[in-house]
Design a protein around this motif. Structure first.
Motif, mmCIF file in Angstrom:
data_model
loop_
_atom_site.group_PDB
_atom_site.id
_atom_site.type_symbol
_atom_site.label_atom_id
_atom_site.label_comp_id
_atom_site.label_asym_id
_atom_site.label_seq_id
_atom_site.Cartn_x
_atom_site.Cartn_y
_atom_site.Cartn_z
ATOM 1 N N THR A 44 0.864 -1.430 0.041
ATOM 2 C CA THR A 44 0.019 0.295 -0.040
ATOM 3 C C THR A 44 0.769 1.430 -0.591
ATOM 4 N N MET A 46 3.422 1.320 -1.379
ATOM 5 C CA MET A 46 4.575 1.617 -3.156
ATOM 6 C C MET A 46 3.980 3.058 -3.724
ATOM 7 N N PRO A 47 4.921 3.736 -4.533
ATOM 8 C CA PRO A 47 4.367 4.328 -4.918
ATOM 9 C C PRO A 47 4.047 4.288 -6.128
ATOM 10 N N SER A 48 2.551 5.591 -7.522
ATOM 11 C CA SER A 48 1.931 5.543 -8.116
ATOM 12 C C SER A 48 3.013 5.056 -9.440
ATOM 13 N N ILE A 49 2.041 4.678 -10.030
ATOM 14 C CA ILE A 49 2.797 4.442 -10.926
ATOM 15 C C ILE A 49 3.133 5.774 -11.975
ATOM 16 N N ASP A 50 2.347 6.517 -11.898
ATOM 17 C CA ASP A 50 3.636 8.353 -12.319
ATOM 18 C C ASP A 50 4.394 8.247 -11.771
ATOM 19 N N TYR A 51 4.750 7.978 -10.589
ATOM 20 C CA TYR A 51 5.985 8.484 -9.866
ATOM 21 C C TYR A 51 6.952 8.015 -10.830
ATOM 22 N N ALA A 79 2.082 17.419 -6.724
ATOM 23 C CA ALA A 79 1.089 16.613 -6.207
ATOM 24 C C ALA A 79 1.071 17.184 -4.644
#
Length: 135
Positions: A44, A46-51, A79
């Motif tokens: 939970t 984990m960095p986002s895919i955007d990052y 952000a």
């Protein structure tokens, strides 16, 4: 009349302890193991895919490391501000912010799905256009 069968009843575990368990819950020792909790926390957090996409773009840009760091810092600040500004607004002027949020909510709810889809599509086209012209 009162039912005689309770919804929840303490049941002894395999080892014979007196802890109760909810019906359908994972009562095995695996669910309370620290590794299980750590894996859920890591998943939970984990960095986002955007990052990750931003990191890939920054690395592929082949700009000096200082510029890459500034680009990453700018992204993180923007952000963060997207979540921080509304919270600060609620702290500084709660009634005014609440009124604005309620008006925005009423406006959004008064739209149909088709209108909402068109709005999102127009914003997307504008953002794509800005991205293409910035190349």
């Amino acid at each position: 009349m009162r039912s005689t069968s309770p919804i929840w009843s303490p049941k002894p575990h395999r080892r014979g302890d007196a802890r109760g368990s909810w019906p359908g819950s994972a009562s095995s020792s695996r669910a309370s193991h620290p590794v299980f909790a750590a894996s859920i926390g890591a998943a939970t957090a984990m960095p986002s895919i955007d990052y990750f996409a931003l990191l890939a773009i920054i690395i592929a840009s082949r700009t000096p490391p200082l510029e890459q760091g500034l680009a990453l810092l700018t992204f993180l600040l923007l952000a963060g501000w997207a979540a921080t500004v509304p919270m600060l607004s609620f702290i500084v002027a709660p009634e005014k912010t609440r009124t604005w949020v309620q008006q925005m909510n009423a406006w959004v709810r008064s739209r149909t799905r088709k209108q909402a889809g068109i709005f999102v599509a127009v914003v997307g086209v504008i953002l794509i256009g800005l991205g293409i012209t910035g190349l």
